[in-house]
Design a protein around this motif. Structure first.
Motif, mmCIF file in Angstrom:
data_model
loop_
_atom_site.group_PDB
_atom_site.id
_atom_site.type_symbol
_atom_site.label_atom_id
_atom_site.label_comp_id
_atom_site.label_asym_id
_atom_site.label_seq_id
_atom_site.Cartn_x
_atom_site.Cartn_y
_atom_site.Cartn_z
ATOM 1 N N LEU A 1 -6.604 1.727 -7.072
ATOM 2 C CA LEU A 1 -6.409 3.145 -6.788
ATOM 3 C C LEU A 1 -7.648 3.634 -6.061
ATOM 4 C CD1 LEU A 1 -4.639 5.663 -7.109
ATOM 5 C CD2 LEU A 1 -5.812 6.091 -9.266
ATOM 6 N N ARG A 2 -7.482 4.059 -4.807
ATOM 7 C CA ARG A 2 -8.612 4.463 -3.985
ATOM 8 C C ARG A 2 -8.559 5.966 -3.734
ATOM 9 N NH1 ARG A 2 -9.299 0.973 1.043
ATOM 10 N NH2 ARG A 2 -10.009 -0.397 -0.606
ATOM 11 N N TYR A 3 -9.675 6.627 -4.025
ATOM 12 C CA TYR A 3 -9.811 8.058 -3.752
ATOM 13 C C TYR A 3 -10.819 8.235 -2.621
ATOM 14 C CZ TYR A 3 -10.960 12.984 -4.373
ATOM 15 O OH TYR A 3 -11.150 14.321 -4.169
ATOM 16 N N HIS B 1 0.856 -1.189 0.000
ATOM 17 C CA HIS B 1 0.000 0.000 0.000
ATOM 18 C C HIS B 1 0.891 1.237 0.000
ATOM 19 C CE1 HIS B 1 -3.307 -2.652 1.174
ATOM 20 N NE2 HIS B 1 -2.504 -3.137 2.105
ATOM 21 N N LEU C 1 -5.447 9.932 -2.007
ATOM 22 C CA LEU C 1 -5.186 8.844 -2.957
ATOM 23 C C LEU C 1 -4.314 7.765 -2.336
ATOM 24 C CD1 LEU C 1 -4.430 10.639 -6.345
ATOM 25 C CD2 LEU C 1 -6.328 9.123 -5.852
ATOM 26 N N LYS C 2 -4.761 6.510 -2.481
ATOM 27 C CA LYS C 2 -4.003 5.373 -1.978
ATOM 28 C C LYS C 2 -3.903 4.336 -3.103
ATOM 29 C CE LYS C 2 -3.783 2.225 1.920
ATOM 30 N NZ LYS C 2 -4.366 1.883 3.216
ATOM 31 N N LEU C 3 -2.690 3.842 -3.354
ATOM 32 C CA LEU C 3 -2.428 2.860 -4.399
ATOM 33 C C LEU C 3 -2.053 1.535 -3.747
ATOM 34 C CD1 LEU C 3 -2.066 2.394 -7.470
ATOM 35 C CD2 LEU C 3 0.297 3.141 -7.195
ATOM 36 N N THR C 4 -2.664 0.446 -4.200
ATOM 37 C CA THR C 4 -2.390 -0.891 -3.672
ATOM 38 C C THR C 4 -2.035 -1.829 -4.817
ATOM 39 O OG1 THR C 4 -3.942 -0.589 -1.854
ATOM 40 C CG2 THR C 4 -3.357 -2.841 -2.398
ATOM 41 N N ILE D 1 -0.334 8.023 -1.842
ATOM 42 C CA ILE D 1 0.171 9.060 -2.745
ATOM 43 C C ILE D 1 0.021 10.430 -2.097
ATOM 44 C CG2 ILE D 1 -0.182 10.148 -4.997
ATOM 45 C CD1 ILE D 1 -1.154 7.338 -5.957
#
Length: 73
Positions: free
Chosen positions: A69-71, A32, A39-42, A35
């Motif tokens: 990609l979670r916003y 994880h 924003l979180k990228l997994t 950003i």
């Protein structure tokens, strides 16, 4: 099992077992990366193993990789 390398980077591994007469399992390592605050990228992989007639074994040849990609708002 989690390992937080920094405030923005974390590694995680999940293990799922089916403990019937034939052992079958899934290993799910993920990375994880935050950003920014929203924003979180997994990145992750699912390694699936087991005898063909078990729940996880029916997917034994179907390992997969993914990203998310979670916003958040």
């Amino acid at each position: 099992m989690n390992y937080k390398a920094s405030d923005t980077l974390e590694a995680e591994t999940k293990l799922l077992f089916n403990l019937d007469e034939h052992l079958s399992y899934v290993i799910k390592p993920e990375i994880h990366y935050d950003i920014n605050d929203k924003l979180k990228l997994t990145f992750g992989v699912d390694f699936i193993e087991g005898v063909q007639d078990t729940f996880f074994g029916q997917f034994g040849n179907d390992d997969r990789g993914y990203f998310l990609l979670r916003y958040s708002f």
